[in-house]
Motif scaffolding. Structure first.
Motif, mmCIF file in Angstrom:
data_model
loop_
_atom_site.group_PDB
_atom_site.id
_atom_site.type_symbol
_atom_site.label_atom_id
_atom_site.label_comp_id
_atom_site.label_asym_id
_atom_site.label_seq_id
_atom_site.Cartn_x
_atom_site.Cartn_y
_atom_site.Cartn_z
ATOM 1 N N GLU A 31 0.816 -1.216 0.000
ATOM 2 C CA GLU A 31 0.000 0.000 0.000
ATOM 3 C C GLU A 31 0.853 1.272 0.000
ATOM 4 N N TYR A 32 2.150 1.132 0.200
ATOM 5 C CA TYR A 32 3.050 2.281 0.304
ATOM 6 C C TYR A 32 3.086 3.073 -1.003
ATOM 7 N N ALA A 33 2.981 4.405 -0.899
ATOM 8 C CA ALA A 33 3.025 5.287 -2.074
ATOM 9 C C ALA A 33 4.476 5.575 -2.426
ATOM 10 N N LEU A 34 4.875 5.177 -3.603
ATOM 11 C CA LEU A 34 6.256 5.339 -4.036
ATOM 12 C C LEU A 34 6.608 6.809 -4.223
ATOM 13 N N GLY A 35 7.911 7.086 -4.084
ATOM 14 C CA GLY A 35 8.386 8.452 -4.254
ATOM 15 C C GLY A 35 9.850 8.466 -4.659
ATOM 16 N N PRO A 36 10.418 9.655 -4.898
ATOM 17 C CA PRO A 36 11.817 9.772 -5.321
ATOM 18 C C PRO A 36 12.773 9.078 -4.352
ATOM 19 N N GLN A 37 13.810 8.450 -4.907
ATOM 20 C CA GLN A 37 14.883 7.748 -4.208
ATOM 21 C C GLN A 37 14.484 6.357 -3.724
ATOM 22 N N ASP A 38 13.237 5.939 -3.909
ATOM 23 C CA ASP A 38 12.883 4.549 -3.594
ATOM 24 C C ASP A 38 13.581 3.630 -4.598
ATOM 25 N N LYS A 39 14.182 2.556 -4.078
ATOM 26 C CA LYS A 39 14.889 1.606 -4.937
ATOM 27 C C LYS A 39 14.041 0.342 -5.078
ATOM 28 N N LEU A 40 13.774 -0.056 -6.322
ATOM 29 C CA LEU A 40 12.852 -1.156 -6.606
ATOM 30 C C LEU A 40 13.558 -2.277 -7.363
ATOM 31 N N GLN A 41 13.033 -3.489 -7.175
ATOM 32 C CA GLN A 41 13.424 -4.620 -8.015
ATOM 33 C C GLN A 41 12.198 -5.018 -8.836
ATOM 34 N N ILE A 42 12.345 -5.050 -10.153
ATOM 35 C CA ILE A 42 11.221 -5.364 -11.048
ATOM 36 C C ILE A 42 11.584 -6.616 -11.850
ATOM 37 N N ARG A 43 10.693 -7.595 -11.784
ATOM 38 C CA ARG A 43 10.881 -8.830 -12.552
ATOM 39 C C ARG A 43 9.628 -9.105 -13.385
ATOM 40 N N VAL A 44 9.843 -9.626 -14.592
ATOM 41 C CA VAL A 44 8.742 -9.902 -15.530
ATOM 42 C C VAL A 44 8.794 -11.381 -15.918
ATOM 43 N N PHE A 45 7.628 -12.045 -15.850
ATOM 44 C CA PHE A 45 7.512 -13.464 -16.210
ATOM 45 C C PHE A 45 6.486 -13.603 -17.336
ATOM 46 N N ASP A 46 6.734 -14.602 -18.219
ATOM 47 C CA ASP A 46 5.813 -14.816 -19.341
ATOM 48 C C ASP A 46 5.953 -16.261 -19.843
ATOM 49 N N LEU A 47 5.093 -16.634 -20.815
ATOM 50 C CA LEU A 47 5.119 -17.966 -21.425
ATOM 51 C C LEU A 47 5.671 -17.871 -22.840
ATOM 52 N N LYS A 48 6.485 -18.870 -23.210
ATOM 53 C CA LYS A 48 6.945 -18.946 -24.588
ATOM 54 C C LYS A 48 5.808 -19.489 -25.446
ATOM 55 N N ASP A 100 1.333 -3.497 -24.660
ATOM 56 C CA ASP A 100 1.081 -2.605 -25.790
ATOM 57 C C ASP A 100 2.345 -2.361 -26.612
ATOM 58 N N LYS A 101 3.480 -2.120 -25.920
ATOM 59 C CA LYS A 101 4.700 -1.763 -26.642
ATOM 60 C C LYS A 101 5.308 -2.953 -27.380
ATOM 61 N N VAL A 102 5.265 -4.116 -26.759
ATOM 62 C CA VAL A 102 5.889 -5.296 -27.372
ATOM 63 C C VAL A 102 4.928 -6.019 -28.310
ATOM 64 N N GLY A 103 3.628 -5.785 -28.125
ATOM 65 C CA GLY A 103 2.639 -6.442 -28.980
ATOM 66 C C GLY A 103 2.308 -7.848 -28.530
ATOM 67 N N LEU A 104 2.156 -8.049 -27.224
ATOM 68 C CA LEU A 104 1.836 -9.369 -26.687
ATOM 69 C C LEU A 104 0.331 -9.606 -26.742
ATOM 70 N N ALA A 105 -0.013 -10.872 -26.794
ATOM 71 C CA ALA A 105 -1.438 -11.220 -26.786
ATOM 72 C C ALA A 105 -2.041 -10.978 -25.416
ATOM 73 N N LYS A 106 -1.264 -11.268 -24.390
ATOM 74 C CA LYS A 106 -1.721 -11.060 -23.025
ATOM 75 C C LYS A 106 -0.642 -10.311 -22.250
ATOM 76 N N PRO A 107 -1.025 -9.537 -21.270
ATOM 77 C CA PRO A 107 -0.011 -8.832 -20.471
ATOM 78 C C PRO A 107 0.813 -9.826 -19.655
ATOM 79 N N PRO A 108 2.135 -9.615 -19.555
ATOM 80 C CA PRO A 108 2.974 -10.514 -18.772
ATOM 81 C C PRO A 108 2.756 -10.293 -17.276
ATOM 82 N N SER A 109 3.259 -11.241 -16.501
ATOM 83 C CA SER A 109 3.176 -11.108 -15.045
ATOM 84 C C SER A 109 4.358 -10.269 -14.561
ATOM 85 N N VAL A 110 4.082 -9.198 -13.807
ATOM 86 C CA VAL A 110 5.118 -8.269 -13.321
ATOM 87 C C VAL A 110 5.113 -8.276 -11.801
#
Length: 429
Positions: A31-48, A100-110
């Motif tokens: 629920e935390y509202a992100l702001g400047p200087q917050d450091k994040l780890q972002i991972r994306v999963f999908d199906l071939k 939208d940018k990559v043109g996937l049929a379904k959105p990946p899991s983020v």
């Protein structure tokens, strides 16, 4: 295993992986509202699509910091606004943007996780004010401890007393300088007047008990005696030179008188020889010898007159040098007197300033003693709400949020009437 089973299994794997990553985050993080200087780890999963196997996007296997403008710069999709969004909101936005940018049929899991929160700031009456790493559930009291605790209270009364003692020491030195300048002025006045001694000014009579006036006076008298001795020695040399010149002038005067008599005799002899020569009683040779003798006497007298004139000029020069010598010592004494006057005025101003400083210090200590007491603490937090910073007083148990500023202020307690009214004279040294 059929392709349908592989797809179901891969979807189940991605779902469980996403659930596991989300479970690692607390509800507060989600629920935390992100702001400047917050450091994040972002991972994306999908199906071939070809095999139905689950995989992680290597392009997003990294860490990202929210910029000061509140945005994230991410591969493939560019800048994404993170300011004010929760990690859940950001996951949805990144997933939709990638679709939208990559043109996937379904959105990946983020999956978005907070690795490090933006810092908190502690300032005010603390030992080590500055920027500190935030951790969840950080309270005001804990932040104060991280900043080294309350700043050590300086004993203003002791500091003031020490400063006063230093100033009093400087004042004694200044008064000694003042005394020296006054006695020096008396010596310079006597020197300018050509006197051999000087009188101690009446203005320093009251200082004789605190300072060695006799020693200072004796030192200045020694300077006066030395200057007079030097002047007398130079005058004596000039006087001797003048006497020698006068004696030489007298000698030249006598020599001139002797030569004048010889010239007169030579002229008379020459006249007689001329009369004898006209009657044929003497020779021309004798007349020529008489003329040469007269010329020699006249030339010698001319040399004597020139030497006498030069010696008389030397006497005039010596008299002028003697007058200049006396004026030189007088001028130097007057010039030094002006310099001493300037230094004396400066010293008097410093004495007055030091006296005021001592008086102010005593009054200040009196006020410190009246207001002295145990200090309480006041806490306030500067937090941003809707891009506006507000300052809110808060108790020590309040939980801080990342990016907030904690201000710690010491509040002096007021003593009951009648306490702390002792004077500076009653205070211990």
């Amino acid at each position: 295993m059929t392709s349908w089973h592989r797809i179901v299994k891969a979807c189940l794997f991605i779902y469980l992986l996403a659930i596991g990553c989300s479970a690692a985050q607390s509800a507060e993080q989600r629920e935390y509202a992100l702001g400047p200087q917050d450091k994040l780890q972002i991972r994306v999963f999908d199906l071939k699509p070809s095999t139905g196997e689950a995989y992680q996007w290597q392009a997003y296997n990294g860490e990202y910091v929210v910029g000061y403008d509140g945005s994230l710069s991410l591969p493939l999709i560019g800048n994404v606004k993170a300011l004010g969004r929760s990690t859940t909101d950001l996951e949805r936005v990144v997933s939709d943007e990638l679709k939208d940018k990559v043109g996937l049929a379904k959105p990946p899991s983020v999956n978005v996780q907070i690795i490090r929160y933006r810092p908190v700031y502690v300032t005010g009456d603390v030992e080590n004010p500055g920027e500190f790493d935030y951790r969840p559930n950080l309270t005001v009291l804990q932040a104060l401890a991280i900043a080294g605790g309350v700043a050590k209270e300086r004993d203003e009364e002791t500091t003031s007393r020490r400063a006063t003692r230093v100033t009093e020491g400087e004042l004694r030195v200044l008064r000694a300088q003042q005394l020296g300048f006054l006695i020096k002025k008396a010596r310079l006045a006597a020197e300018a007047d050509g006197a051999s001694t000087f009188k101690i000014p009446a203005s320093v009579a009251g200082l004789s008990a605190d300072y060695d006036v006799d020693k200072i006076s004796a030192s200045e008298q020694a300077v006066l005696d030395n200057h007079r001795s030097s002047q007398a020695a130079q005058v004596n040399l000039l006087t001797q030179a003048r006497k020698t010149a006068i004696d030489e002038i007298a000698s030249l005067q006598k020599k001139d008188e002797t030569l004048q008599k010889q010239i007169d005799l030579s002229k008379r002899d020459l006249n007689q020889l001329g009369d004898l020569l006209s009657r044929g009683l003497t020779s021309t040779q004798r007349q020529l010898q008489a003329e040469q003798t007269l010329t020699t006497y006249e030339s010698g007298r001319l040399d004597v007159l020139v030497t006498k004139l030069r010696t008389e000029q030397d006497v005039v020069r010596i008299d002028r040098e003697m007058a200049e010598l006396k004026n030189k010592y007088r001028s130097e004494a007057l010039a030094q007197n002006l310099d001493v006057d300037a230094k004396l005025r400066e010293t008097n101003e410093k004495i007055a300033t030091a006296g005021l400083s001592i008086s102010e210090g005593r009054r200040s200590r009196s006020g410190i003693q009246r207001n002295k007491g145990n200090a309480g603490l006041n806490f306030s937090i500067v937090r941003s709400t809707n891009s506006q910073a507000t300052n809110v007083d808060t108790p020590e148990t309040t939980t801080l949020n990342p990016g907030e500023v904690l201000i710690v202020e010491r509040q002096p307690a007021t003593l009951p009437p009648g306490l702390g009214d002792r004077t500076d004279a009653d205070a211990p040294n």
